[in-house]
Design a protein around this motif. Structure first.
Motif, PDB file in Angstrom:
ATOM      1  N   ILE A 134      50.692 -57.760 -29.522  1.00 15.90           N
ATOM      2  CA  ILE A 134      51.920 -58.228 -28.749  1.00 15.90           C
ATOM      3  C   ILE A 134      52.658 -59.129 -29.795  1.00 15.90           C
ATOM      4  CG2 ILE A 134      52.964 -59.664 -27.022  1.00 15.90           C
ATOM      5  CD1 ILE A 134      50.224 -59.070 -25.227  1.00 15.90           C
ATOM      6  N   ASN A 194      54.695 -52.781 -18.468  1.00 13.10           N
ATOM      7  CA  ASN A 194      54.610 -52.079 -19.893  1.00 13.10           C
ATOM      8  C   ASN A 194      54.500 -50.735 -19.731  1.00 13.10           C
ATOM      9  OD1 ASN A 194      52.273 -53.632 -18.902  1.00 13.10           O
ATOM     10  ND2 ASN A 194      51.275 -52.826 -20.671  1.00 13.10           N
ATOM     11  N   TYR A 213      49.026 -57.287 -19.700  1.00 14.38           N
ATOM     12  CA  TYR A 213      48.227 -56.688 -20.860  1.00 14.38           C
ATOM     13  C   TYR A 213      46.608 -56.816 -20.644  1.00 14.38           C
ATOM     14  CZ  TYR A 213      53.105 -57.124 -22.353  1.00 14.38           C
ATOM     15  OH  TYR A 213      54.283 -56.894 -22.400  1.00 14.38           O
ATOM     16  N   THR A 261      47.661 -51.802 -24.237  1.00 13.80           N
ATOM     17  CA  THR A 261      48.224 -52.715 -25.432  1.00 13.80           C
ATOM     18  C   THR A 261      47.286 -53.318 -26.262  1.00 13.80           C
ATOM     19  OG1 THR A 261      50.325 -52.856 -24.140  1.00 13.80           O
ATOM     20  CG2 THR A 261      50.034 -54.299 -25.928  1.00 13.80           C
TER      21      THR A 261
END
Length: 278
Positions: free
Chosen positions: A120, A2, A93, A117
Motif C-alpha cells: 500500500i 479494493n 487489506y 494486496t
C-alpha cells in the motif's frame, strides 16, 4: 472495496498528510454463527466489534486484517467476514494467519472483491503485507521469497516511512506457550529491516493481546482479538477476562505512529475461564 488482483494500491492521506487505519485481527469465524471458541460466539463478537468500529467510518483510509479470519476453514466464514467488514465502507487489506486455509481463503475473498494486496503506497508511507503462514503448524516463518519481496519493496521507496504487517509476532511477548509459536526466523527478519532506517513499525495479530515495544528504533505492536483474549505474561495457556477489541492507528506525516486499543464493554462477551487450550 479494493478490486481483484490489485497487489499494489494507493491511499490518499488526509489534509494533514496522515493515514488513519483500523486493525482488526483474529476473528476466528465459523460458518455456523452459533458456534463458540472458548465460550465466545466469534461471529457475534465480530459483529459487535464492527458496530463499535463504525464510529471511525469516514475517518480512516483503510482497515488492516492481520490473519486468522476463519476458525473452521469454511468458505462461508470468509463470506461472512467480508459481508461485515464492507459495512465499514473503507478498503480492507488482509493477510493470512496460521488458522486460515489459503486455498479456500483466497478465492472466497477475491469473489467478495477483497484482493490480496501486498503493498500500500501513500504520499509519506508505505505498508507491506507479508505471509508468515507455515501450513499445518501454529508458528510462523517468512520464506525466502517473502524476505526477497520485503527487501525489494524497502529498496523501492527508501524515502517513505514503512509499516510492515505480518500475522505472527516477531518479538517474544513474555508468555512461554505463545512465544513458542512466534515468527521462527525473526532474527533473519530483524537483520533485514535493520538495513533500512525507514522501517517505523511491525504490526501483528496472533497473540490475542495488546503488546507495544521498541527494538532498534522499530516499534513492534500486537493487538487484541475480536473474540478470545489470551492472558499476558502467562507461561501456560490461560485466557484473559479483557473484552474483545481492535486497534486504531494514525501514521503521521512525520513518521510517528499514534495508536490506541479499543474494546467492547466488559461483560458483553465472557470467555470460559476453565479452558485449557484450543
Amino acid at each position: 472495496m479494493n478490486g481483484v488482483n490489485q497487489t499494489v494500491v494507493n491511499l490518499v492521506p488526509d489534509p494533514k498528510g496522515d493515514i488513519k487505519l483500523l486493525q482488526i485481527t483474529d476473528t476466528h469465524l465459523f460458518a455456523d454463527a452459533g458456534k463458540d471458541l472458548l465460550g465466545i460466539k466469534t461471529v457475534a463478537s465480530y459483529d459487535a466489534i464492527i458496530k463499535h468500529a463504525a464510529k471511525y467510518a469516514g475517518q480512516c483510509a483503510a482497515v488492516l486484517c492481520t490473519g486468522d479470519l476463519s476458525q473452521d476453514h469454511s468458505a462461508q466464514s470468509y463470506v461472512d467476514f467480508s459481508d461485515r467488514i464492507k459495512t465499514l465502507e473503507m478498503p480492507c487489506y488482509w493477510l493470512p494467519g496460521n488458522h486460515d486455509m489459503q486455498e479456500i481463503m483466497l478465492p472466497s475473498l477475491l469473489a467478495e472483491g477483497l484482493a490480496q494486496t501486498k503493498q500500500i503506497i501513500s504520499e509519506h508511507w508505505q505498508i507491506i503485507l507479508l505471509d508468515s503462514q507455515v501450513s499445518g503448524v501454529p508458528y510462523g516463518h517468512l520464506s525466502e521469497s517473502q524476505l526477497s519481496f520485503l527487501e525489494k519493496k524497502l529498496q523501492e521507496y527508501p524515502e517513505k516511512h514503512t509499516l510492515i504487517a505480518v500475522h505472527h509476532h516477531v518479538l517474544p511477548v513474555g508468555a512461554a506457550w505463545l512465544d513458542q509459536h512466534i515468527l521462527k526466523n525473526n532474527d533473519q527478519f530483524i537483520a533485514l529491516i535493520s538495513k533500512f532506517d525507514n522501517v517505523k513499525a511491525v504490526l501483528s495479530g496472533h497473540v490475542h493481546q495488546s503488546f507495544d515495544t521498541v527494538k532498534n528504533k522499530v516499534r513492534y505492536i500486537t493487538s487484541p482479538s475480536t473474540c478470545v483474549q489470551f492472558k499476558p505474561q502467562s507461561d501456560d495457556f490461560a485466557v484473559d477476562d479483557k473484552p474483545p477489541g481492535y486497534r486504531y492507528l494514525v501514521l503521521t506525516k512525520s513518521g510517528k505512529i499514534e495508536t490506541q486499543v479499543e474494546r467492547l464493554k466488559p461483560g458483553e462477551f465472557t470467555t470460559d475461564e476453565n479452558a485449557t487450550g484450543y
